[in-house]
Design a protein around this motif. Sequence first.
Motif, PDB file in Angstrom:
ATOM      1  N   UNK A   1      -1.317  -1.990  -4.259  1.00  0.00           N
ATOM      2  CA  UNK A   1      -1.019  -0.685  -4.838  1.00  0.00           C
ATOM      3  C   UNK A   1      -2.294   0.116  -5.082  1.00  0.00           C
ATOM      4  N   UNK A   2      -3.347  -0.566  -5.548  1.00  0.00           N
ATOM      5  CA  UNK A   2      -4.615   0.120  -5.807  1.00  0.00           C
ATOM      6  C   UNK A   2      -5.201   0.689  -4.523  1.00  0.00           C
ATOM      7  N   UNK A   3      -5.101  -0.086  -3.433  1.00  0.00           N
ATOM      8  CA  UNK A   3      -5.623   0.385  -2.157  1.00  0.00           C
ATOM      9  C   UNK A   3      -4.854   1.603  -1.660  1.00  0.00           C
ATOM     10  N   UNK A   4      -3.522   1.558  -1.764  1.00  0.00           N
ATOM     11  CA  UNK A   4      -2.723   2.712  -1.363  1.00  0.00           C
ATOM     12  C   UNK A   4      -2.988   3.916  -2.235  1.00  0.00           C
ATOM     13  N   UNK A   5      -3.174   3.687  -3.524  1.00  0.00           N
ATOM     14  CA  UNK A   5      -3.504   4.769  -4.458  1.00  0.00           C
ATOM     15  C   UNK A   5      -4.811   5.445  -4.046  1.00  0.00           C
ATOM     16  N   UNK A   6      -5.822   4.650  -3.756  1.00  0.00           N
ATOM     17  CA  UNK A   6      -7.115   5.198  -3.356  1.00  0.00           C
ATOM     18  C   UNK A   6      -6.996   6.054  -2.098  1.00  0.00           C
ATOM     19  N   UNK A   7      -6.302   5.536  -1.094  1.00  0.00           N
ATOM     20  CA  UNK A   7      -6.146   6.270   0.159  1.00  0.00           C
ATOM     21  C   UNK A   7      -5.473   7.627  -0.067  1.00  0.00           C
ATOM     22  N   UNK A   8      -4.382   7.616  -0.832  1.00  0.00           N
ATOM     23  CA  UNK A   8      -3.617   8.860  -1.027  1.00  0.00           C
ATOM     24  C   UNK A   8      -4.366   9.853  -1.913  1.00  0.00           C
ATOM     25  N   UNK A   9      -5.052   9.367  -2.923  1.00  0.00           N
ATOM     26  CA  UNK A   9      -5.817  10.259  -3.803  1.00  0.00           C
ATOM     27  C   UNK A   9      -6.895  10.988  -3.007  1.00  0.00           C
TER      28      UNK A   9
ATOM     29  N   UNK B   1     -11.637  -5.256  -2.086  1.00  0.00           N
ATOM     30  CA  UNK B   1     -13.040  -5.513  -1.719  1.00  0.00           C
ATOM     31  C   UNK B   1     -13.481  -4.681  -0.523  1.00  0.00           C
ATOM     32  N   UNK B   2     -12.574  -4.427   0.416  1.00  0.00           N
ATOM     33  CA  UNK B   2     -12.950  -3.743   1.652  1.00  0.00           C
ATOM     34  C   UNK B   2     -12.653  -2.252   1.629  1.00  0.00           C
ATOM     35  N   UNK B   3     -12.120  -1.740   0.524  1.00  0.00           N
ATOM     36  CA  UNK B   3     -11.791  -0.309   0.441  1.00  0.00           C
ATOM     37  C   UNK B   3     -13.069   0.536   0.431  1.00  0.00           C
ATOM     38  N   UNK B   4     -12.895   1.821   0.692  1.00  0.00           N
ATOM     39  CA  UNK B   4     -14.019   2.764   0.651  1.00  0.00           C
ATOM     40  C   UNK B   4     -13.695   3.867  -0.348  1.00  0.00           C
ATOM     41  N   UNK B   5     -14.358   3.886  -1.505  1.00  0.00           N
ATOM     42  CA  UNK B   5     -15.312   2.881  -1.984  1.00  0.00           C
ATOM     43  C   UNK B   5     -14.598   1.603  -2.430  1.00  0.00           C
ATOM     44  N   UNK B   6     -15.348   0.486  -2.530  1.00  0.00           N
ATOM     45  CA  UNK B   6     -14.733  -0.745  -3.042  1.00  0.00           C
ATOM     46  C   UNK B   6     -14.159  -0.514  -4.443  1.00  0.00           C
TER      47      UNK B   6
ATOM     48  N   UNK C   1      -9.214  14.504  -3.758  1.00  0.00           N
ATOM     49  CA  UNK C   1      -9.926  14.073  -4.958  1.00  0.00           C
ATOM     50  C   UNK C   1     -11.079  13.140  -4.580  1.00  0.00           C
ATOM     51  N   UNK C   2     -12.168  13.249  -5.310  1.00  0.00           N
ATOM     52  CA  UNK C   2     -13.293  12.334  -5.122  1.00  0.00           C
ATOM     53  C   UNK C   2     -13.106  11.118  -6.030  1.00  0.00           C
ATOM     54  N   UNK C   3     -13.383   9.942  -5.472  1.00  0.00           N
ATOM     55  CA  UNK C   3     -13.340   8.703  -6.242  1.00  0.00           C
ATOM     56  C   UNK C   3     -14.745   8.101  -6.229  1.00  0.00           C
ATOM     57  N   UNK C   4     -15.401   7.976  -7.392  1.00  0.00           N
ATOM     58  CA  UNK C   4     -14.855   8.033  -8.748  1.00  0.00           C
ATOM     59  C   UNK C   4     -15.094   9.367  -9.473  1.00  0.00           C
ATOM     60  N   UNK C   5     -15.612  10.385  -8.779  1.00  0.00           N
ATOM     61  CA  UNK C   5     -15.966  11.624  -9.467  1.00  0.00           C
ATOM     62  C   UNK C   5     -14.805  12.285 -10.170  1.00  0.00           C
TER      63      UNK C   5
ATOM     64  N   UNK D   1       0.814  -1.213   0.000  1.00  0.00           N
ATOM     65  CA  UNK D   1       0.000   0.000   0.000  1.00  0.00           C
ATOM     66  C   UNK D   1       0.854   1.272   0.000  1.00  0.00           C
ATOM     67  N   UNK D   2       2.007   1.222   0.675  1.00  0.00           N
ATOM     68  CA  UNK D   2       2.857   2.413   0.680  1.00  0.00           C
ATOM     69  C   UNK D   2       3.361   2.724  -0.727  1.00  0.00           C
ATOM     70  N   UNK D   3       3.590   1.696  -1.518  1.00  0.00           N
ATOM     71  CA  UNK D   3       3.991   1.900  -2.900  1.00  0.00           C
ATOM     72  C   UNK D   3       2.903   2.571  -3.710  1.00  0.00           C
ATOM     73  N   UNK D   4       1.643   2.197  -3.434  1.00  0.00           N
ATOM     74  CA  UNK D   4       0.532   2.850  -4.109  1.00  0.00           C
ATOM     75  C   UNK D   4       0.413   4.316  -3.738  1.00  0.00           C
ATOM     76  N   UNK D   5       0.667   4.621  -2.464  1.00  0.00           N
ATOM     77  CA  UNK D   5       0.621   6.025  -2.040  1.00  0.00           C
ATOM     78  C   UNK D   5       1.740   6.830  -2.706  1.00  0.00           C
ATOM     79  N   UNK D   6       2.936   6.241  -2.759  1.00  0.00           N
ATOM     80  CA  UNK D   6       4.057   6.923  -3.412  1.00  0.00           C
ATOM     81  C   UNK D   6       3.773   7.157  -4.894  1.00  0.00           C
ATOM     82  N   UNK D   7       3.179   6.152  -5.544  1.00  0.00           N
ATOM     83  CA  UNK D   7       2.848   6.290  -6.962  1.00  0.00           C
ATOM     84  C   UNK D   7       1.810   7.387  -7.169  1.00  0.00           C
ATOM     85  N   UNK D   8       0.874   7.528  -6.229  1.00  0.00           N
ATOM     86  CA  UNK D   8      -0.126   8.600  -6.317  1.00  0.00           C
ATOM     87  C   UNK D   8       0.554   9.963  -6.266  1.00  0.00           C
ATOM     88  N   UNK D   9       1.516  10.126  -5.361  1.00  0.00           N
ATOM     89  CA  UNK D   9       2.228  11.404  -5.284  1.00  0.00           C
ATOM     90  C   UNK D   9       2.974  11.685  -6.586  1.00  0.00           C
TER      91      UNK D   9
END
Length: 341
Positions: free
Chosen positions: A257-265, A288-293, A270-274, A230-238
């Motif tokens: 990575x997707x979960x970390x990306x969502x958290x950091x975005x 599956x457990x992310x918000x939003x999934x 940013x709104x997801x998926x707006x 997840x930390x890699x996803x956050x770094x990629x978001x930055x």
Amino acid sequence: MTEKRSRPTIADVARHAGVSTTTVSHTFSGKGVVAAATRERVRATAKSLGYRPDVVARGLRSNRLGILALVLRPLETLDSSLPEGVDYFLRFAGSAALAAMDFGYGLMLVSDPTREESPAAALACDGFLITEPVTDDPLIEMLLGEGVPFLSVGKDPARAAYDNWIDTDTELMTDLVLKHLDDAGATRVALVAGTDPNSWNLGAETAYRAWAAARGQDPLVAHRPETTGESGGRDAADELFDRSDPPDAVYCLTGRHASGMLTRVRERGFDVPGDVQIVGGSDSEHTRSATPPITSVDLQPELLARVAVTQLVNRLDDLDRPVPPGKLHGRLIVRNSTRTP
């Protein structure tokens, strides 16, 4: 004319190490009692001579043990054999074990036998299953050289000379994900890929770059090691959203990575998926457990495992049993991280 150098034998190892051939055999087979210092000296000698304990393995294999070995190659680079939130490997191994039982075989999950720390028993099998081999995979090189039957899920990207592999249609699945995002209104899509040099990462990036070029978009690719989670996803978001022209959709090949990306975005406002749409390339508890999934690709490891086992045991038994039907590129599960087309 230079005389071809013969391969070192167990007797060569015994002579150089100053021990008996029985001690060498016991060192690599795990049988008998060998002192730790002697065992280390034998292994070091074998390594310096270029000897591999395939003689023992061939002797065991000649008796048809009824055992398949499974090497989950991606686990070799992860920080744990049970990465948190990732269920693909458990699903694959469980389904493969049950499929093997149906054909009268057992399944042994092992680490790469070419690694020095791998147990000698890893070679005591009738055939190998390998998931996602890497470029110039040393295990495939060894198995081809020794004539050991094997099947890989995904192909060694550097080898054109073997056909013992299952095509998981990574490029096709990538195109389906990108079409979904295109249909959902995305205009600037980025890719977050892993760094393992396997056909999954390389094939997905090749398909993505071709897709971007066809639309006149400069490719936006961020690479992060699978171990970063997840930390890699956050770094990629930055990296992607510090740009003056950030994406409005991101395809992350791993669920972590997707979960970390969502958290950091979302932390960046940013709104997801707006504002940003996100897709994970491998469904997991994280997606599956992310918000939003998170919309994700179910790689259907149960089907892949059954197909792989059936094809391998058909080769071993010289039979033509029916292979389980189904598309092997996975299926897209649409959730709330992407908009309805």
